[in-house]
Design a protein around this motif. Structure first.
Motif, PDB file in Angstrom:
ATOM      1  N   UNK A 364      84.996   5.368  90.391  1.00 29.98           N
ATOM      2  CA  UNK A 364      86.134   4.935  89.578  1.00 29.98           C
ATOM      3  C   UNK A 364      86.634   6.073  88.691  1.00 29.98           C
ATOM      4  N   UNK A 365      85.686   6.871  88.173  1.00 27.99           N
ATOM      5  CA  UNK A 365      86.078   8.018  87.346  1.00 27.99           C
ATOM      6  C   UNK A 365      86.760   9.079  88.199  1.00 27.99           C
ATOM      7  N   UNK A 366      86.238   9.305  89.389  1.00 24.70           N
ATOM      8  CA  UNK A 366      86.831  10.298  90.281  1.00 24.70           C
ATOM      9  C   UNK A 366      88.252   9.912  90.693  1.00 24.70           C
ATOM     10  N   UNK A 367      88.490   8.622  90.843  1.00 27.52           N
ATOM     11  CA  UNK A 367      89.813   8.136  91.254  1.00 27.52           C
ATOM     12  C   UNK A 367      90.739   7.876  90.063  1.00 27.52           C
ATOM     13  N   UNK A 368      90.301   8.288  88.869  1.00 22.79           N
ATOM     14  CA  UNK A 368      91.087   8.138  87.645  1.00 22.79           C
ATOM     15  C   UNK A 368      91.362   6.672  87.316  1.00 22.79           C
ATOM     16  N   UNK A 369      90.478   5.787  87.741  1.00 21.27           N
ATOM     17  CA  UNK A 369      90.626   4.373  87.414  1.00 21.27           C
ATOM     18  C   UNK A 369      89.969   4.044  86.082  1.00 21.27           C
ATOM     19  N   UNK A 370      88.978   4.861  85.681  1.00 26.39           N
ATOM     20  CA  UNK A 370      88.283   4.688  84.412  1.00 26.39           C
ATOM     21  C   UNK A 370      88.085   6.059  83.779  1.00 26.39           C
ATOM     22  N   UNK A 371      88.035   6.072  82.464  1.00 27.60           N
ATOM     23  CA  UNK A 371      87.678   7.316  81.786  1.00 27.60           C
ATOM     24  C   UNK A 371      86.153   7.459  81.803  1.00 27.60           C
ATOM     25  N   UNK A 372      85.633   8.675  81.723  1.00 28.42           N
ATOM     26  CA  UNK A 372      84.168   8.845  81.693  1.00 28.42           C
ATOM     27  C   UNK A 372      83.502   8.063  80.567  1.00 28.42           C
ATOM     28  N   UNK A 373      84.189   7.955  79.427  1.00 26.18           N
ATOM     29  CA  UNK A 373      83.610   7.258  78.273  1.00 26.18           C
ATOM     30  C   UNK A 373      83.519   5.754  78.526  1.00 26.18           C
ATOM     31  N   UNK A 374      84.578   5.189  79.125  1.00 28.64           N
ATOM     32  CA  UNK A 374      84.566   3.756  79.431  1.00 28.64           C
ATOM     33  C   UNK A 374      83.519   3.442  80.502  1.00 28.64           C
ATOM     34  N   UNK A 375      83.405   4.327  81.494  1.00 26.99           N
ATOM     35  CA  UNK A 375      82.417   4.118  82.552  1.00 26.99           C
ATOM     36  C   UNK A 375      81.002   4.183  81.999  1.00 26.99           C
ATOM     37  N   UNK A 376      80.766   5.133  81.118  1.00 23.38           N
ATOM     38  CA  UNK A 376      79.437   5.254  80.510  1.00 23.38           C
ATOM     39  C   UNK A 376      79.101   4.021  79.692  1.00 23.38           C
ATOM     40  N   UNK A 377      80.096   3.503  78.985  1.00 23.08           N
ATOM     41  CA  UNK A 377      79.873   2.301  78.174  1.00 23.08           C
ATOM     42  C   UNK A 377      79.494   1.108  79.038  1.00 23.08           C
ATOM     43  N   UNK A 378      80.161   0.955  80.188  1.00 22.09           N
ATOM     44  CA  UNK A 378      79.859  -0.151  81.096  1.00 22.09           C
ATOM     45  C   UNK A 378      78.428  -0.066  81.609  1.00 22.09           C
ATOM     46  N   UNK A 379      78.030   1.132  82.024  1.00 27.33           N
ATOM     47  CA  UNK A 379      76.688   1.314  82.589  1.00 27.33           C
ATOM     48  C   UNK A 379      75.616   1.091  81.523  1.00 27.33           C
ATOM     49  N   UNK A 380      75.827   1.626  80.331  1.00 25.00           N
ATOM     50  CA  UNK A 380      74.834   1.480  79.258  1.00 25.00           C
ATOM     51  C   UNK A 380      74.711   0.026  78.803  1.00 25.00           C
ATOM     52  N   UNK A 381      75.832  -0.682  78.739  1.00 21.15           N
ATOM     53  CA  UNK A 381      75.771  -2.095  78.342  1.00 21.15           C
ATOM     54  C   UNK A 381      74.956  -2.901  79.361  1.00 21.15           C
ATOM     55  N   UNK A 382      75.162  -2.581  80.628  1.00 19.26           N
ATOM     56  CA  UNK A 382      74.407  -3.263  81.682  1.00 19.26           C
ATOM     57  C   UNK A 382      72.926  -2.970  81.557  1.00 19.26           C
ATOM     58  N   UNK A 383      72.585  -1.718  81.258  1.00 24.68           N
ATOM     59  CA  UNK A 383      71.181  -1.315  81.162  1.00 24.68           C
ATOM     60  C   UNK A 383      70.484  -2.030  80.007  1.00 24.68           C
ATOM     61  N   UNK A 384      71.109  -2.016  78.836  1.00 18.97           N
ATOM     62  CA  UNK A 384      70.479  -2.638  77.671  1.00 18.97           C
ATOM     63  C   UNK A 384      70.447  -4.163  77.787  1.00 18.97           C
ATOM     64  N   UNK A 385      71.392  -4.728  78.498  1.00 18.84           N
ATOM     65  CA  UNK A 385      71.372  -6.179  78.719  1.00 18.84           C
ATOM     66  C   UNK A 385      70.239  -6.555  79.649  1.00 18.84           C
ATOM     67  N   UNK A 386      70.018  -5.722  80.701  1.00 18.13           N
ATOM     68  CA  UNK A 386      68.942  -5.999  81.641  1.00 18.13           C
ATOM     69  C   UNK A 386      67.585  -5.851  80.977  1.00 18.13           C
ATOM     70  N   UNK A 387      67.453  -4.870  80.074  1.00 17.24           N
ATOM     71  CA  UNK A 387      66.177  -4.658  79.415  1.00 17.24           C
ATOM     72  C   UNK A 387      65.962  -5.639  78.278  1.00 17.24           C
TER      73      UNK A 387
END
Length: 387
Positions: A364-387
């Protein structure tokens, strides 16, 4: 010909190929020009299958943590090598076993002098370490060399050629050389060099030498695990300008001008003067030690004794003013935080829910659909929610 041995032919072809000559065959009703292999004489086996099976069976037998620990404390180099391989492993299943070995070695560690040696590629680090290590073993020291070789960012491989370079030291009974790949470490230090030091100390080595990949701002990783930091330089290569730069020079406890032999002696003396002047520009060290500059020839093995005398003077000073113990305590705290950071990263990247989500957000970042910061936020939220 009716009898054909060890041949490669096709029944419908005009010729059959022998090892030495071509033999005409009878024409068949269905004629093609292709060739076909037929069964011939089997080739003899060049490998003894029984010996191979024994070797493979022995390799599959992994010693337990207690066996490795007992071997290390008995000063067994083979056990030490296998234990270092274990702690360098990225297999999560090996982590508990590795921690058991390290924990068992801790009461027997912290009884050595740790020396970090760095310098630009081509300065002669390996040649110097061999000359220096051989000199120390002649004094009755037991020397362990943890040599870190650079890894390729493309193939991720390393040649690990330090044992080849140190061909004399590697045969010394009082020396142990362990090359390791730097991997993706920026500091020029292998991922588990700190733990390897503990194992070497428990194995009875009283002098630990760490050879790094090269010079850079990230060499602080080396400085944070040694008692004495030695910077190797060469004369006549424009290196004198580095003397007025901060960073690596501020960390050095001694600067050694190597390759002071032949026609290079005069240049080495001039470089020594230049570096002495440069060192006076830096603030005083908290250890109370004034960095020294000296020359040597690792090839001719001259000036090596003066370097060890210099290191001994440093150790006498820092042990008398308590800086030695204070520095070790600070290093332990630093590596506690580094280990926490490392394990958090490993746990994050190996999380079964995170890996596919991370790849999805990368695209998504490579295709300019998301900014790197927004993508990082999505992944980190998923990680902390799973843990």
């Amino acid at each position: 010909m009716k009898t054909i041995l060890n041949s490669r032919c096709k029944p419908e072809s005009d010729f059959c190929i022998f090892t030495k000559k071509l033999v005409p065959l009878a024409k068949s009703s269905k004629h093609t020009s292709a060739l076909q292999e037929v069964d011939g004489i089997p080739q003899p086996e060049f490998i003894s299958q029984s010996a191979l099976q024994k070797a493979m069976a022995k390799r599959r037998i992994q010693p337990s943590a207690d066996e490795l620990l007992a071997g290390i404390l008995a000063h067994d180099k083979t056990a030490l090598s296998r234990a270092i391989t274990l702690i360098e492993s990225t297999n999560p299943d090996h982590l508990t076993k590795a921690n058991t070995v390290i924990q068992g070695c801790l009461p027997h560690a912290n009884r050595s002098v740790r020396i970090g040696i760095t310098g630009v590629p081509g300065v002669g680090k390996s040649t110097f370490i061999e000359a220096f290590g051989s000199y120390l073993t002649q004094l009755g020291k037991k020397v362990a060399v943890l040599a870190v070789d650079p890894s390729s960012s493309i193939s991720h491989g390393s040649i690990l050629g330090d044992k080849t370079r140190m061909e004399e030291l590697v045969k010394d009974e009082n020396a142990f050389i362990r090359p390791s790949a730097s991997g993706d470490s920026l500091g020029g230090v292998a991922r588990k060099t700190r733990e390897s030091i503990i194992l070497c100390e428990a194995a009875g080595f009283d002098t630990i030498i760490i050879e790094t990949v090269g010079v850079g701002q990230s060499e602080t990783a080396v400085h944070s695990m040694v008692d004495f930091f030695l910077l190797l330089k060469i004369a006549g290569a424009g290196d004198e300008l580095q003397g007025i730069k901060r960073g690596i020079m501020e960390m050095a406890d001694a600067v050694v001008i190597n390759k002071a032999d032949g026609d290079n002696v005069a240049k080495a003396k001039l470089a020594k003067t230049e570096f002495n002047r440069a060192l006076h520009l830096f603030p005083a060290k908290s250890s109370g030690w004034t960095p020294k500059v000296t020359t040597c020839s690792a090839f001719e093995k001259t000036g090596i004794d003066a370097i060890w005398e210099l290191i001994s003077d440093y150790l006498t000073l820092v042990q008398s003013n308590q800086y030695f113990d204070q520095r070790r305590q600070e290093q332990n705290q630093y590596w506690l935080m580094e280990t926490i950071n490392e394990q958090l990263m490993q746990r994050f990247y190996h999380h079964p829910e995170i890996a596919p989500l991370l790849e999805q957000n990368k695209k998504a970042v490579q295709n300019h659909e998301l900014s790197p910061f927004a993508a990082a936020s999505i992944v980190l939220k998923k990680y902390f929610k799973e843990d």
